[in-house]
Motif scaffolding. Structure first.
Motif, PDB file in Angstrom:
ATOM      1  N   ILE A   1      36.189  48.459  41.141  1.00 24.32           N
ATOM      2  CA  ILE A   1      37.217  49.346  41.690  1.00 24.32           C
ATOM      3  C   ILE A   1      38.024  48.623  42.767  1.00 24.32           C
ATOM      4  O   ILE A   1      39.227  48.843  42.913  1.00 24.32           O
ATOM      5  N   ALA A   2      37.362  47.743  43.502  1.00 24.49           N
ATOM      6  CA  ALA A   2      38.087  46.962  44.520  1.00 24.49           C
ATOM      7  C   ALA A   2      39.174  46.098  43.868  1.00 24.49           C
ATOM      8  O   ALA A   2      40.280  45.972  44.400  1.00 24.49           O
ATOM      9  N   CYS A   3      38.864  45.537  42.710  1.00 24.45           N
ATOM     10  CA  CYS A   3      39.859  44.716  42.006  1.00 24.45           C
ATOM     11  C   CYS A   3      41.038  45.567  41.525  1.00 24.45           C
ATOM     12  O   CYS A   3      42.194  45.139  41.589  1.00 24.45           O
ATOM     13  N   VAL A   4      40.738  46.781  41.050  1.00 27.57           N
ATOM     14  CA  VAL A   4      41.801  47.691  40.599  1.00 27.57           C
ATOM     15  C   VAL A   4      42.727  48.041  41.763  1.00 27.57           C
ATOM     16  O   VAL A   4      43.940  48.201  41.598  1.00 27.57           O
ATOM     17  N   GLN A   5      42.147  48.140  42.972  1.00 30.04           N
ATOM     18  CA  GLN A   5      42.942  48.516  44.142  1.00 30.04           C
ATOM     19  C   GLN A   5      44.038  47.490  44.466  1.00 30.04           C
ATOM     20  O   GLN A   5      45.021  47.830  45.120  1.00 30.04           O
ATOM     21  N   ILE A   6      43.820  46.276  44.042  1.00 26.86           N
ATOM     22  CA  ILE A   6      44.838  45.245  44.288  1.00 26.86           C
ATOM     23  C   ILE A   6      46.173  45.686  43.690  1.00 26.86           C
ATOM     24  O   ILE A   6      47.238  45.507  44.299  1.00 26.86           O
ATOM     25  N   PHE A   7      46.124  46.297  42.488  1.00 28.32           N
ATOM     26  CA  PHE A   7      47.347  46.787  41.858  1.00 28.32           C
ATOM     27  C   PHE A   7      47.994  47.871  42.722  1.00 28.32           C
ATOM     28  O   PHE A   7      49.207  47.912  42.890  1.00 28.32           O
ATOM     29  N   GLY A   8      47.163  48.760  43.265  1.00 31.67           N
ATOM     30  CA  GLY A   8      47.682  49.829  44.137  1.00 31.67           C
ATOM     31  C   GLY A   8      48.375  49.270  45.356  1.00 31.67           C
ATOM     32  O   GLY A   8      49.438  49.750  45.760  1.00 31.67           O
TER      33      GLY A   8
END
Length: 254
Positions: free
Chosen positions: A231-238
């Motif tokens: 989920i931390a990696c997905v947050q990069i997109f955010g």
């Protein structure tokens, strides 16, 4: 030409707004998953946590729960900031995203570190905990429950094998009523069934409970680490979408 550029910029801003809104909705759902994993680890498996001397396993789960709560709050804030196009809110939202990112990375790192240390900790502490604290003091009732649950759920007896119980203070005392192992070692649990330690009566699993518990916790550490880092990696997109939207908005008067 100026009108075309203005329209182009407006279109880009609208696209960014909807991308960020979609991200926030998925992010909010992900927050629920993070909380569920953390709470499940702490509540459903809390008995086993009491058998560990280190608090790293529990700390990883607590960090996930905290991150999940912040994620859900941040998801709502992100939607408000996106549609109101307020740069102040977007700044707050970005900072919260960064904090969650760091928390989840920390949970993942703790899980990975503890993954390496777990075998040594169990070797050093599980047998000692079982033979010295099982049914010894009222304040150790949670240990007794955890050991009984461990032996029944994983169909094992003793830390390494059933002979470990020969060193138990409780087994050696009159309070054991002649038992050589706790009743929870029995394949069919009956009162005083622990008096007979024949393989037909009790679990004789190679490797004992230590192997079973280690495998169980390692599987859960993989889940905690994967959820946190994933989920931390997905947050990069955010964070990237937020920065792009922030830059596309006109400067606000202060």
């Amino acid at each position: 030409m100026g009108v075309y550029e203005e329209k182009k910029e407006t279109c880009g801003t609208i696209c960014l707004k909807y991308l960020l809104f979609t991200f926030n909705f998925l992010f909010w759902l992900a927050g629920g998953v993070v909380i569920a994993v953390g709470v499940w680890t702490l509540v459903e498996k809390s008995d086993y946590i009491s058998l560990l001397s280190s608090k790293t396993y529990a700390a990883s789960a607590y960090i996930l729960v905290l991150a999940g709560v912040i994620v859900m709050v941040t998801g709502v804030l992100g939607c408000c900031a996106t549609f109101k196009e307020q740069k102040k809110l977007l700044r707050v939202y970005f900072v919260l995203l960064l904090c969650i990112f760091l928390l989840e990375i920390l949970a993942g790192i703790l899980a990975c570190i503890y993954y390496q240390q777990l075998n040594e900790e169990l070797k050093q502490n599980l047998k000692n905990t079982m033979v010295k604290k099982y049914r010894e003091e009222k304040e150790n009732e949670h240990i007794t429950r955890a050991v009984d649950k461990l032996q029944q759920e994983f169909k094992c007896c003793g830390s390494h094998n059933s002979s470990d119980w020969a060193e138990s203070s409780w087994i050696r005392s009159v309070f054991s009523e002649g038992r050589v192992v706790p009743d929870s070692c029995c394949k069919t649990v009956l009162d005083l069934c622990g008096r007979r330690n024949h393989p037909s009566n009790i679990y004789k699993v190679e490797g004992g409970c230590i192997t079973k518990l280690e495998n169980f916790i390692l599987d859960h550490l993989k889940i905690i680490g994967a959820v946190g880092i994933g989920i931390a990696c997905v947050q990069i997109f955010g964070m990237v979408f937020t920065c792009c939207l922030y830059r596309s908005l006109k400067a606000e008067p202060y």
